[in-house]
Each structure stands twice: as C-alpha cells, then as structure tokens.
Design a protein around this motif. Structure first.
Motif, PDB file in Angstrom:
ATOM      1  N   CYS A 498       0.807  -1.159  -0.028  1.00 50.16           N
ATOM      2  CA  CYS A 498       0.187  -0.089  -0.105  1.00 50.16           C
ATOM      3  C   CYS A 498       0.811   0.975  -0.100  1.00 50.16           C
ATOM      4  CB  CYS A 498      -0.876  -0.160   1.272  1.00 50.16           C
ATOM      5  SG  CYS A 498      -1.926   1.450   1.337  1.00 50.16           S
ATOM      6  N   PRO A 528       2.561  -0.764  -5.951  1.00 49.18           N
ATOM      7  CA  PRO A 528       1.596  -0.628  -5.189  1.00 49.18           C
ATOM      8  C   PRO A 528       0.191  -1.396  -5.675  1.00 49.18           C
ATOM      9  CG  PRO A 528       2.227   1.551  -5.357  1.00 49.18           C
ATOM     10  CD  PRO A 528       3.104   0.861  -6.259  1.00 49.18           C
ATOM     11  N   LEU A 530      -2.312  -0.894  -3.688  1.00 45.57           N
ATOM     12  CA  LEU A 530      -3.433  -0.113  -3.203  1.00 45.57           C
ATOM     13  C   LEU A 530      -2.807   1.256  -3.018  1.00 45.57           C
ATOM     14  CD1 LEU A 530      -4.958  -1.629  -0.221  1.00 45.57           C
ATOM     15  CD2 LEU A 530      -6.414  -0.776  -1.977  1.00 45.57           C
ATOM     16  N   ALA A 532      -3.434   4.984  -0.962  1.00 49.55           N
ATOM     17  CA  ALA A 532      -4.283   5.347   0.142  1.00 49.55           C
ATOM     18  C   ALA A 532      -3.958   6.915   0.246  1.00 49.55           C
ATOM     19  CB  ALA A 532      -4.017   4.739   1.468  1.00 49.55           C
ATOM     20  N   LEU A 554      -5.369   2.126   8.131  1.00 47.91           N
ATOM     21  CA  LEU A 554      -5.859   1.314   6.983  1.00 47.91           C
ATOM     22  C   LEU A 554      -6.481   0.203   7.192  1.00 47.91           C
ATOM     23  CD1 LEU A 554      -2.736   2.434   4.753  1.00 47.91           C
ATOM     24  CD2 LEU A 554      -5.092   3.246   4.735  1.00 47.91           C
TER      25      LEU A 554
END
Ligand code: OOB
Length: 557
Positions: A498, A528, A530, A532, A554
């Motif tokens: 992430c 990555p 994800l 965020a 997260l």
C-alpha cells in the motif's frame, strides 16, 4: 546519601543494587581503552553544569519564552531541587519518569534529578499511558515529574491512571496546578540544608533514554555518566561550537538528538546558551531564532522541509543559523538540497540513534557529501561493521546491516534479556537494524549512506519488496508531497503493498501512479496494490513518519 545514618546508607545501597539489575555494563577492556583515550573521566554527568557554572557563571545557560537562567543560577537551583527531591524521599538510583514540555523547567528538573542521584527516564511529551506504563513497569520507577496541562492534554489525569496500575509510583510532582499530587514548587522552594550530592559510579546509568521504537513499545536505553558526558563534549567539538553559539531545542527535549547531540548538554560544555521552544512552527521558531540570534538547531526531516518552505512567506528569516542538523529518518538528496538552498547553507545531515552511535556531516564538508550521505562517525573509537543476512561481513562498499560498538553505544537495553539476545552480537556489537553502505573511495570515503531499515520490507507473494526503494520512486512524482510504503495483510499474497500518499494538489489514481512507475522501470511485483491518499502522514512523538499508525488506520477501515 553517603553521609546518612547507617540505615539510610543501607537503603541507598539497595537502590543502587536495584539500578544495576538488568543493566549491561561496558566490558572492562573497552572501558579501559576509552579512559586511556581521555574520553571517559569517571565524573558524574551533572558536572557538565557545575563546570560551566565555574567557568562562565554569568553567561545565559538556558532561556525560553518566559525566563532565563545564567549557569550560576541554574547550578544553584539544581542543587536546591536535588536536595528538595532527596527531602521528599527520592533516593540515589531511583528511576523517575521525566515528562515536561520544552522549557527551562525541563533543564531544571533534569539537573535537579541528577543532583539527587536519581535516574531520569527521558519521556517525550507525546507519550501516553501505553508508553509511560511500559517505562514505569520495566524501569521500576518510583515517581514522575510532569506538567499539569499542555497542548490540550491533562497529564494529571494520565498520572492518576498510571498510579492506579503501578503502585510503586508514589512520588508524583506536578509543575503548575498539582491536583491530587504534590506541587513541583515543593522542591524548587526547598529551603533546608544543601548536602553534598552523593558520590557516583560513573560506569552506571545516569539516565534512561527511550528507543525510536519502530516495532512494539520503545525499549529503555541506559546511558552512563561516562558515555553521555563524552557524547556531549565530543559532539559540540565536532560542530566547532563555542560560547558564542546559541542552540535552539525545537524537537522534544528528552530525545537524544536535542538533548546531547550536541543540544542542551553539548552547548553547556562550551558555555553556549540553549533556547527552548514548545512551538516548532516556522512562525514561532523563526521569531525566537531572530530574538536570540540562534546559530545551531537540530530538526527531523519533515520539520526541516516545512521550515525551508516557510522561508518563502515568513517575514522574519532564520539568517543567524550557522548549523542546521537534519536527521532522524532517510532523506533524499533533492530534499537535502532543497533544505540547504532554502533554509540554511549550514544544513548538515545526522544519522543518530538513542542507542548511541552518531554519524554526521561536518561544517566544511563538500556539498556533494552534505547532500548525499548521512555522515561519518563522531568518534575515532566508533567501530562499524556491515553484514549480510547471515551475519557475515560484506565486501567494502556493499550494502548490509550496520553493527556498531564504541565509547558511547549501549551494551544492552535495560532489563530486556530477550531483546538483547537478538540485538547484540556475541562480541558486543549493537545490531542497528539499519541498512547502510560505507563508501570506500573518493570524497565520500568513510561516510555512511542509510538505504533503509532491514525489516522495513513487504513480503508480497514470494517476493521481498524494500519499502524504502519504492518510497524513493514515489518521491520523484511531481504531484507527491510525501509517501510511505506499508504492508497490509492479504489473504492470497500474504502481504500487499500500500502506498500512503500525501498529494500536493488533487490526487491521481492508482493506475496513473503505476503508469508512472512503469515508465521508471519499477518491477511489476514492487508496484503498489493499493493507493491511500492521506491529508498528512501520522508522526511519532519526535516527528518521524509512523508506519504503525498508518497501517492501523488502513486496517481499521
Ligand atoms: C534519532 O534517534 P532515534 O533513536 O529516535 O532513532 C534511531 C533510528 C536509526 O536507527 C535509524 O533507523 C533512523 O532512526 N535514523 C535515520 C537517520 N537518523 C536516524 N535513518 C536515515 N537517515 C538518518 N539521517 O533519530 C537520532 C538520534 C540522535 C541524533 C539524530 C537522530
């Protein structure tokens, strides 16, 4: 104290024996080497203050927004507070949690505790019940020195909860409104006799620092009188400090960096003034720098960057700064350049740890060195080893884990046998957990580059991905202000990658980000899974990016 009745003497001996329990001393042969070299002088740490008071009694020792003290005044006050603490029943060797905001009172309390021969546990104001309870438990502390309220937080409420869980905590002294506890003024106003401070075994801990703690709760780091005195003296010398310097403590004062690298204690060794601020915002800090003509300060990267940016809009600029030390976490060369060009040409890098070992660039080093590497060891007696995952030394110039040993590096965490078995080699080198390379040639020879943390990796499928490698790529994106790569649990991959990212403006998508990484040639398994976006990255008590908090935020979602 040593002059007490046989009974109290017996109690003191017990306290000192108790302090020794779980403390790993320096081995005798190395101790002798450090004495021979003149680094260790077997004097108590608080002699830094008595020496300064004898040499420069009328110079300003410390100042904050409201008060200031000369060295003579601070020395006399430390004596009074020390005697006051003793009168309250605090014995030599007693551990006392010290948690005060950056102010003159911090220095008064620190030296008062040292004069009482108590052993302060240097907490940061950002620590809360979880950390303080842990410090109390491990150290066996019998008291704490706190403020009433600061930053909207009531420290007395916290003390109440701690006392309920740790009945050994009986001496709670509060600066300000004491509530259910004793007022700090009870010791500052002490008017009884001033006994000679008890003699000290300088090979024992003078204070306990807390570790940076990237995993689990921070550990306690015993710093002996001998090693910490040397740390302060040698550090001030390496930066060419003189009595004309003025040092600003903008990071939490209980942290090793502003405390002794060179910080408060280093400044004292040359008769320089230390100014405290509990507001590190550029606006407040620049005003103080201007008012006191501050010449030296130490900052974590994020704060240095903020100050550098603020030079664009602040009306008062910090032009008196001669040295700005930046450290605490990895800094990219372009960040270093940005800070040097915008905040101060005196920008220097420092790679340090509460455990001891300090590396830093020096005034006079070439720009190429200052922008690109984290420094070289402070002491000629610092020993560094770079090893692979099997503990075998790598070829010179190759990357590996840094192991260190030397005249001011710990030999074991306090009361932590299990951690010590993992954290030290059989011949006493501390395994720093930092991945480094030491240059062997050219102007960078002997300098260290920190390339990441050994354990800061993401196990994705069968691959091991270095978080710092990915972060380096992320930081090159023109729309990214700050980024951290973290591992999140994944049913299929074990861990997924992430990227927690602070954007300068509107966020981009994961597909756009990965397109950018493709163009940079980043391998498929390093990209990555994800993205965020975050308004800011959470920070530790000293202001470093806190990956534990990012992951918790997260995973909770
Ligand atoms: C300082 O001390 P700690 O104990 O809060 O943290 C130590 C750890 C090091 O092991 C390393 O992982 C990291 O912080 N670190 C750096 C760094 N400086 C510290 N990583 C990369 N580059 C750097 N320049 O942080 C500290 C103590 C004394 C002086 C300065 C910093």
């Amino acid at each position: 104290m040593s002059t007490g009745t046989p009974n109290t003497q017996h109690a003191v001996d017990n306290e000192i024996d108790d302090l020794r329990t779980g403390f790993v001393p320096f081995p005798a042969d190395r101790a002798e080497t450090y004495r021979q070299a003149g680094y260790w002088t077997d004097q108590p740490l608080d002699t830094l203050l008595s020496e300064a008071a004898a040499r420069w009694p009328q110079r300003t020792a410390i100042a904050d927004a409201g008060t200031s003290y000369t060295f003579a005044e601070l020395d006399a006050l430390a004596d009074r507070v020390g005697a006051g603490l003793t009168a309250q029943g605090i014995a030599p060797g007693d551990r006392i949690l010290l948690q005060l905001p950056n102010s003159c009172r911090f220095a008064v309390a620190l030296f008062g505790l040292l004069r009482a021969r108590a052993v302060p546990v240097m907490c940061l104001t950002g620590h809360r019940t979880a950390e303080l309870g842990h410090f109390a438990e491990v150290s066996g502390a019998v008291g704490m020195v706190i403020t009433d309220r600061a930053g909207g937080f009531d420290f007395r409420d916290m003390a109440g909860r701690l006392v309920a869980e740790h009945p050994r905590l009986t001496h709670i002294l509060v600066d300000g409104e004491p509530g259910d506890f004793r007022p700090w003024s009870a010791v500052t106003d002490y008017a009884g006799p001033l006994p000679e401070p008890a003699p000290v075994d300088a090979t024992l801990p003078a204070l306990l620092l807390v570790s940076g703690g990237t995993t689990g709760l921070p550990k306690l780091i015993p710093r002996t009188h001998n090693d910490y005195r040397y740390n302060a003296i040698a550090c001030a010398q390496a930066y060419g400090m003189t009595g004309d310097d003025v040092c600003l403590v903008a990071l939490p004062a209980g942290h090793n960096f502003p405390l002794a690298c060179p910080g408060l204690l280093g400044s004292m060794t040359v008769g320089a003034t230390t100014v405290f601020t509990d507001d590190p915002s550029p606006e407040a800090a620049f005003a103080l720098i201007d008012k006191y003509q501050v010449t030296l300060t130490g900052l974590v990267n994020a704060l240095a960057k903020l100050w550098a940016q603020a030079c664009d809009w602040e009306p008062v600029l910090p032009t008196s700064l001669r040295v700005v030390q930046v450290g605490g976490s990895r800094m990219m060369p372009d960040e270093a350049r940005f800070i040097r060009e915008n905040l101060s040409p005196g920008t220097q890098q420092i790679f340090g740890m509460a455990e001891g070992m300090l590396n830093f660039t020096r005034p006079g080093d070439p720009i190429d060195v200052v922008d690109n590497v984290q420094g070289r060891p402070m002491s000629p007696h610092d020993e560094m080893r770079v090893v692979d995952e099997n503990g075998i030394e790598v070829a010179p110039g190759e990357e590996g884990e840094l192991l260190v040993r030397g005249p001011y590096t710990l030999n074991g965490y306090y009361r932590a046998d299990e951690a010590n078995a993992r954290s030290f080699s059989p011949d006493g080198f501390y395994r720093s957990g930092d991945r480094v390379r030491i240059f062997t040639e050219g102007p960078r020879a002997g300098y260290v580059e920190v390339t990441g943390r050994i354990k800061d990796v993401i196990h994705r499928g069968g691959e091991t991905v270095s978080a710092s490698d990915l972060e380096e790529h992320l930081h090159t994106h023109p729309k990214i202000a700050a980024a951290a790569a973290v591992a999140l649990p994944d049913e299929y991959l074990g861990e997924k990658i992430c990227a927690a990212v602070v954007f300068k403006g509107p966020p981009i998508t994961l597909a756009e980000l990965n397109g950018f990484l493709d163009e940079r040639g980043v391998s498929a398994h390093t990209k990555p899974d994800l993205l965020a976006p975050m308004p800011s990255l959470p920070k530790t008590a000293v202001g470093k990016v806190d990956k534990k908090q990012i992951i918790a935020a997260l995973v909770d979602k």
